[in-house]
Motif scaffolding. Structure first.
Motif, mmCIF file in Angstrom:
data_model
loop_
_atom_site.group_PDB
_atom_site.id
_atom_site.type_symbol
_atom_site.label_atom_id
_atom_site.label_comp_id
_atom_site.label_asym_id
_atom_site.label_seq_id
_atom_site.Cartn_x
_atom_site.Cartn_y
_atom_site.Cartn_z
ATOM 1 N N VAL A 177 0.847 -1.203 0.000
ATOM 2 C CA VAL A 177 0.000 0.000 0.000
ATOM 3 C C VAL A 177 0.877 1.245 0.000
ATOM 4 C CG1 VAL A 177 -1.861 1.230 1.169
ATOM 5 C CG2 VAL A 177 -1.734 -1.271 1.321
ATOM 6 N N GLY A 178 0.701 2.094 -1.013
ATOM 7 C CA GLY A 178 1.474 3.322 -1.092
ATOM 8 C C GLY A 178 0.774 4.487 -0.409
ATOM 9 N N ARG A 179 1.448 5.612 -0.410
ATOM 10 C CA ARG A 179 0.870 6.839 0.133
ATOM 11 C C ARG A 179 0.275 7.660 -1.008
ATOM 12 N NH1 ARG A 179 2.118 7.701 5.273
ATOM 13 N NH2 ARG A 179 1.509 9.889 5.116
ATOM 14 N N LYS A 180 -0.664 8.495 -0.664
ATOM 15 C CA LYS A 180 -1.302 9.338 -1.673
ATOM 16 C C LYS A 180 -1.371 10.758 -1.121
ATOM 17 C CE LYS A 180 -5.096 9.212 -4.989
ATOM 18 N NZ LYS A 180 -6.319 8.491 -5.411
ATOM 19 N N GLY A 181 -0.351 11.540 -1.450
ATOM 20 C CA GLY A 181 -0.282 12.885 -0.898
ATOM 21 C C GLY A 181 0.151 12.844 0.552
ATOM 22 N N GLY A 182 0.338 14.009 1.126
ATOM 23 C CA GLY A 182 0.733 14.086 2.523
ATOM 24 C C GLY A 182 -0.470 14.176 3.443
#
Length: 438
Positions: free
Chosen positions: A283-288
């Motif tokens: 699972v990646g990050r999407k924005g801060g």
């Protein structure tokens, strides 16, 4: 000793009327084992100085404060000029932002704000969004039965696996049969109920527990009613066989969409991703991540109105935020010792030690975020909400928040009889905050 005697008297009165104090109710309802140990201390008249007298409320004493107020947020969060002026007088200059609501009298709410729309890295305050996501998904799985939701929180047990590893914060693990408490980091083989993982996430702010419960919220959204029969192998197969982009989008939606439905905008509060590095395997990050005092205040007001998901969910989330572990930072103010506090704090700082070898915890010289969201309830009926977010370099912000907690409490309680508060060095060997790497 005086505080213990006061607690003992309260407990004795409660027992004499056939009541049980909050930890006893809490264990029986949730199965959170650390609460059983506190109950045992009280039953055996063993002094327990880790928590102040305000942490001994009964489960039935915890109530929502604004269910009688049906006004919209736009009508509630209107600044009272006199109240706001009194609040601003004690706020230092610089990167301090706050929103304060005195809800002592629901028919005459008083609100103040200062730089309330400035965005900050929310740190562990973002874990409230994970808590909210879990209850949001449970309501979808069991729309017609609150009792079933509570049952699943208590009875469904899940393992940490790699998701919960990689955080330096410890968790309390109490063995009831051996009457032994151990504090250690989460390991991959740890298995706890959903309630216990939520407690580890909120009470001691364990990042691994937050990633585990973030994972479970995603699985609830993906599998719906079938989630309750899901096993570990099926869950891991889902993550292995689903594209990273799809999982990242789901992770973003599952925590943020419920906030949007409450009327909290993306600029007011959003969560960018998981809390531990190993959770990024699939699972990646999407924005801060971002938080503002106004966005967090909106959430807590709606919670007190019983409008976050539904009234039962709002109350249960408030119970989970009720602090029955040691108090830190803002909540450590001695002015709040006798008060019930519902609290989440987030610290995130970075030190350039080439510039200053002595740069220390909570006093970063690159950035130094400190965030406190708290509901305070005094026995005399004074009740209020504070959302305080700061980014003040080279200053111990844990101590600054503790000092401001006392000053704000004096203003709201209108108590001029107590000695003047002085800012003192903050020290807590168990509370190390989160230092950014690199």
């Amino acid at each position: 000793m005086k505080k213990f005697l006061k607690i003992a008297v309260v407990v004795a009165i409660a027992i004499s009327f056939g009541f049980t104090i909050y930890p006893i109710d809490g264990y029986e309802r949730t199965g959170i084992k650390r609460l059983y140990q506190i109950q045992k201390f009280v039953d055996d008249s063993v002094p327990y100085n880790r928590i102040p007298s305000g942490a001994y409320k009964r489960l039935e004493d915890i109530k929502l404060n604004l269910t009688s107020v049906d006004d919209s947020l736009d009508k509630i969060l209107v600044e009272d000029k006199d109240f706001a002026n009194r609040i601003r007088r004690v706020l230092p200059s610089g990167n301090y932002s706050t929103a304060v609501l005195d809800m002592t009298n629901p028919d005459n709410l008083q609100y103040a704000e200062h730089r309330e729309n400035v965005g900050y890295q929310p740190g562990s305050v973002g874990k409230i969004a994970v808590l909210n996501a879990v209850f949001y998904q449970l309501a979808k799985i069991c729309p017609d039965s609150w009792e079933d939701r509570v049952m699943y929180l208590k009875d469904i047990k899940v393992s940490s696996r790699y998701w919960g590893t990689g955080d330096h914060h410890t968790i309390p693990i109490y063995d009831i049969e051996k009457d032994k408490l151990v504090k250690r980091q989460v390991i991959a083989s740890d298995v706890f109920s959903l309630y216990e993982w939520l407690d580890h996430m909120v009470s001691v702010s364990n990042n691994g527990a937050a990633s585990v419960m973030y994972r479970e919220a995603m699985l609830m959204a993906a599998f719906g009613a079938d989630y309750v029969n899901l096993n570990e192998e099926q869950a891991e197969t889902y993550f292995k066989e689903t594209s990273r982009d799809s999982l990242t989008n789901l992770a973003n939606t599952v925590v943020n969409e419920p906030l949007r439905e409450l009327g909290i905008t993306e600029n007011e509060w959003k969560l960018g991703g998981m809390f531990t590095r190993p959770a990024g395997r699939y699972v990646g990050r999407k924005g801060g991540s971002i938080g503002t005092p106004k966005g967090l205040m909106k959430y807590l007001v709606l919670l007190e109105q019983g409008k976050v998901i539904d009234e039962n969910s709002s109350l249960e989330m408030k119970r989970l935020l009720y602090l029955t572990d040691r108090r830190i930072r803002y909540a450590k103010s001695p002015r709040l010792d006798d008060a019930a506090v519902y609290f989440k704090s987030g610290s995130f700082y970075k030190c350039d030690r080439e510039k200053d070898p002595n740069c220390a915890a909570y006093a970063g010289n690159v950035f130094n975020y400190m965030n406190s969201v708290i509901i305070v309830e005094h026995d005399n009926g004074v009740k209020y909400i504070v959302c305080l977010m700061t980014n003040v370099l080279n200053k111990n912000s844990a101590g600054a928040h503790m000092y401001l907690a006392s000053k704000l409490d004096d203003i709201i309680t209108k108590d001029n009889t107590k000695p003047e508060v002085k800012e003192v060095p903050y020290k807590d060997d168990e509370d190390t905050g989160n230092e950014a790497e690199g």
